[in-house]
Design an enzyme around this catalytic site. Structure first.
Site, PDB file in Angstrom:
ATOM      1  N   CYS A 114       0.816  -1.220   0.000  1.00 43.37           N
ATOM      2  CA  CYS A 114       0.000   0.000   0.000  1.00 43.37           C
ATOM      3  C   CYS A 114       0.849   1.269   0.000  1.00 43.37           C
ATOM      4  CB  CYS A 114      -0.962  -0.009   1.177  1.00 43.37           C
ATOM      5  SG  CYS A 114      -2.067  -1.421   1.122  1.00 43.37           S
ATOM      6  N   HIS A 254      -3.809   6.905   2.521  1.00 41.00           N
ATOM      7  CA  HIS A 254      -4.137   5.590   1.965  1.00 41.00           C
ATOM      8  C   HIS A 254      -5.525   5.191   2.448  1.00 41.00           C
ATOM      9  CE1 HIS A 254      -3.990   1.507   0.814  1.00 41.00           C
ATOM     10  NE2 HIS A 254      -3.880   1.043   2.046  1.00 41.00           N
ATOM     11  N   ASN A 284     -10.041  -0.401  -0.866  1.00 39.08           N
ATOM     12  CA  ASN A 284      -8.577  -0.336  -0.793  1.00 39.08           C
ATOM     13  C   ASN A 284      -7.982  -0.920  -2.075  1.00 39.08           C
ATOM     14  OD1 ASN A 284      -5.877  -0.561  -0.225  1.00 39.08           O
ATOM     15  ND2 ASN A 284      -6.134  -1.533   1.773  1.00 39.08           N
TER      16      ASN A 284
HETATM   17  N1  COA Z   1     -18.733  -9.435   8.008  1.00 45.09           N
HETATM   18  C1  COA Z   1     -19.298  -9.699   9.196  1.00 45.09           C
HETATM   19  N2  COA Z   1     -18.565  -9.972  10.293  1.00 45.09           N
HETATM   20  C2  COA Z   1     -17.232  -9.983  10.180  1.00 45.09           C
HETATM   21  C3  COA Z   1     -16.596  -9.703   8.960  1.00 45.09           C
HETATM   22  C4  COA Z   1     -17.406  -9.432   7.851  1.00 45.09           C
HETATM   23  N3  COA Z   1     -16.892  -9.139   6.639  1.00 45.09           N
HETATM   24  N4  COA Z   1     -15.271  -9.765   9.146  1.00 45.09           N
HETATM   25  C5  COA Z   1     -15.067 -10.068  10.433  1.00 45.09           C
HETATM   26  N5  COA Z   1     -16.251 -10.206  11.062  1.00 45.09           N
HETATM   27  C6  COA Z   1     -16.503 -10.524  12.471  1.00 45.09           C
HETATM   28  C7  COA Z   1     -15.319 -11.223  13.112  1.00 45.09           C
HETATM   29  O1  COA Z   1     -15.353 -12.607  12.816  1.00 45.09           O
HETATM   30  C8  COA Z   1     -15.543 -10.910  14.546  1.00 45.09           C
HETATM   31  O2  COA Z   1     -16.526 -11.789  15.063  1.00 45.09           O
HETATM   32  P1  COA Z   1     -16.363 -12.417  16.530  1.00 45.09           P
HETATM   33  O3  COA Z   1     -16.359 -11.221  17.443  1.00 45.09           O
HETATM   34  O4  COA Z   1     -17.554 -13.281  16.636  1.00 45.09           O
HETATM   35  O5  COA Z   1     -15.060 -13.138  16.500  1.00 45.09           O
HETATM   36  C9  COA Z   1     -16.164  -9.519  14.538  1.00 45.09           C
HETATM   37  O6  COA Z   1     -16.642  -9.323  13.191  1.00 45.09           O
HETATM   38  C10 COA Z   1     -15.173  -8.414  14.870  1.00 45.09           C
HETATM   39  O7  COA Z   1     -13.973  -8.658  14.177  1.00 45.09           O
HETATM   40  P2  COA Z   1     -12.723  -7.708  14.313  1.00 45.09           P
HETATM   41  O8  COA Z   1     -11.601  -8.305  13.525  1.00 45.09           O
HETATM   42  O9  COA Z   1     -12.500  -7.351  15.734  1.00 45.09           O
HETATM   43  O10 COA Z   1     -13.283  -6.420  13.576  1.00 45.09           O
HETATM   44  P3  COA Z   1     -12.591  -5.046  13.405  1.00 45.09           P
HETATM   45  O11 COA Z   1     -13.460  -3.989  13.929  1.00 45.09           O
HETATM   46  O12 COA Z   1     -11.158  -5.081  13.829  1.00 45.09           O
HETATM   47  O13 COA Z   1     -12.581  -4.892  11.820  1.00 45.09           O
HETATM   48  C11 COA Z   1     -11.119  -5.087   9.925  1.00 45.09           C
HETATM   49  C12 COA Z   1     -11.879  -5.823  11.010  1.00 45.09           C
HETATM   50  C13 COA Z   1     -10.383  -6.109   9.043  1.00 45.09           C
HETATM   51  C14 COA Z   1     -12.112  -4.309   9.102  1.00 45.09           C
HETATM   52  C15 COA Z   1     -10.143  -4.109  10.600  1.00 45.09           C
HETATM   53  O14 COA Z   1      -9.379  -4.798  11.572  1.00 45.09           O
HETATM   54  C16 COA Z   1      -9.203  -3.471   9.643  1.00 45.09           C
HETATM   55  O15 COA Z   1      -9.608  -2.689   8.807  1.00 45.09           O
HETATM   56  N6  COA Z   1      -7.901  -3.751   9.747  1.00 45.09           N
HETATM   57  C17 COA Z   1      -6.906  -3.162   8.885  1.00 45.09           C
HETATM   58  C18 COA Z   1      -6.997  -3.815   7.550  1.00 45.09           C
HETATM   59  C19 COA Z   1      -6.197  -3.108   6.528  1.00 45.09           C
HETATM   60  O16 COA Z   1      -6.213  -1.934   6.460  1.00 45.09           O
HETATM   61  N7  COA Z   1      -5.504  -3.856   5.688  1.00 45.09           N
HETATM   62  C20 COA Z   1      -4.789  -3.344   4.581  1.00 45.09           C
HETATM   63  C21 COA Z   1      -3.453  -2.871   4.978  1.00 45.09           C
HETATM   64  S1  COA Z   1      -3.160  -1.274   4.578  1.00 45.09           S
END
Ligand code: COA
Length: 331
Positions: A114, A254, A284
């Site tokens: 990224c 980003h 993204n």
């Molecule tokens: N739809 C519904 N539920 C989902 C889901 C989806 N697409 N993805 C994850 N969940 C669930 C998880 O399984 C979890 O359930 P649980 O509590 O029963 O285990 C719950 O939602 C919360 O998951 P969590 O990982 O804590 O959510 P979050 O608020 O951290 O959001 C991301 C997850 C991936 C959106 C977030 O962590 C993120 O954006 N991270 C950075 C990713 C990124 O930027 N990557 C590129 C690099 S630049």
């Protein structure tokens, strides 16, 4: 005193096909409300079957050639930030060089995920500073849908396809790249990676069965590191130039997660108008987010000559950084 580099033209390309959250709901256990509230994403673009990263780069490059009227033979180098090249080799930069007929340009890809565009911009600015290069095409783009596991709801909802490009040239004016700061912390490699298909795990039936050819991510760790990395880089570059958030016309971060953008913007004390956000429509696009955002900002006349612009990115590696620019004449 070395030559400063300035962005003299910008363009972007988004594939036509739109993949909405509602469509994803039908194939994976997710829902529109979750995706919007946790990421800010409503839809993303997906390449057509006969398109890959080079096509999006070629389209962006051709727009730049057309609007500036430059002779392609004047392009000295082409740098493409991407982690989803058409193929391992030749480079996507070489494919673009051939397609646009930039026969005098040397060309290579740069892998910084990224941060690929800002790392490429930094590399190009160094080449301009050497005074051996006058016109460099810097492309950032990715076909993330080619490495997404559509059975993994935690990753497949986050990304889309897209690319953008800029033309970088020397300037004698006050405009151009004023400062930049780039980082890598390889210990973060295990948090966001694609294990299969490289020399460690060459593609075999087994690697495909084990889904090693797809992106893997520890979302929470990436989230925390991204907020810290983007905000730290941005704050450092502002403070060492005697500036604060209020001096910025525009911040183009980003686009990984709207919550990451909001947290970074809040740390910098920025208002809504100062922050470019297109994640809702584009998601993204990895190395594509910043040049796409820049191109949209120019099209929407959000930048004028003399404005201060800050770019900031964070990605796999981990890689991150920020680039401070005084806007000049840009097509
Ligand atoms: N739809 C519904 N539920 C989902 C889901 C989806 N697409 N993805 C994850 N969940 C669930 C998880 O399984 C979890 O359930 P649980 O509590 O029963 O285990 C719950 O939602 C919360 O998951 P969590 O990982 O804590 O959510 P979050 O608020 O951290 O959001 C991301 C997850 C991936 C959106 C977030 O962590 C993120 O954006 N991270 C950075 C990713 C990124 O930027 N990557 C590129 C690099 S630049």
């Amino acid at each position: 005193m070395t030559k400063r580099a300035t962005i003299s033209a910008v363009a972007h390309y988004l594939p036509e096909r739109i993949l909405t959250n509602a469509e994803l709901e039908k194939t994976v256990d997710t829902n529109d409300e979750w995706i919007r509230s946790r990421t800010g994403i409503a839809e993303r673009r997906v390449v057509a079957e006969d398109e890959a990263t080079s096509h999006m780069g070629i389209n962006s490059a051709r727009q730049i050639i057309e609007k500036t009227g430059i002779d392609v033979a004047e392009i000295d180098a082409i740098i493409v930030g991407t982690v989803t090249p058409d193929m391992f080799f030749p480079s996507t930069a070489a494919l673009i060089q051939d397609a646009i007929g930039a026969t005098n340009a040397w060309a290579f890809d740069l892998n910084a995920a990224c941060s690929g565009f800002i790392f490429s911009l930094e590399t190009a600015a160094g080449l301009i500073a050497s005074e051996k290069h006058q016109k460099i095409l810097v492309v950032g783009g990715d076909t993330m849908t080619s490495v997404l596991d559509y059975e993994d709801r935690t990753t497949c909802i986050l990304f889309g396809d897209g690319a953008g490009a800029v033309l970088l040239e020397p300037t004698d004016g006050e405009d151009g790249i004023i400062d930049s700061i780039m980082f890598t912390d390889g210990s973060g490699g295990k948090r966001l990676f694609m294990p299969g298909g490289g020399s460690r795990h060459p593609a075999t039936r087994e690697t495909v069965d084990q889904r090693l050819h797809y992106l893997k991510q520890d979302g929470r760790e990436v989230y925390k590191s991204a907020v810290r990395g983007m905000a730290d880089a941005a704050e450092t570059i502002l403070s060492r130039n005697g500036l604060s958030g209020k001096d910025l016309k525009l911040f183009i971060p980003h686009q990984a997660n709207k919550r990451i953008i909001d947290a970074s913007a809040e740390k910098l004390g920025l208002s809504e108008e100062q922050v470019l956000i297109n994640i809702e429509r584009v998601a993204n696009t990895t190395a594509g987010t910043i040049p796409i955002g820049l191109s949209e900002a120019v099209a929407d006349e959000r930048l004028e000559e003399g404005d201060l612009l800050l770019l900031s990115a964070f990605g796999a590696g981990f890689t991150w950084g920020a680039t401070l620019i005084r806007w000049g004449q840009c097509q």
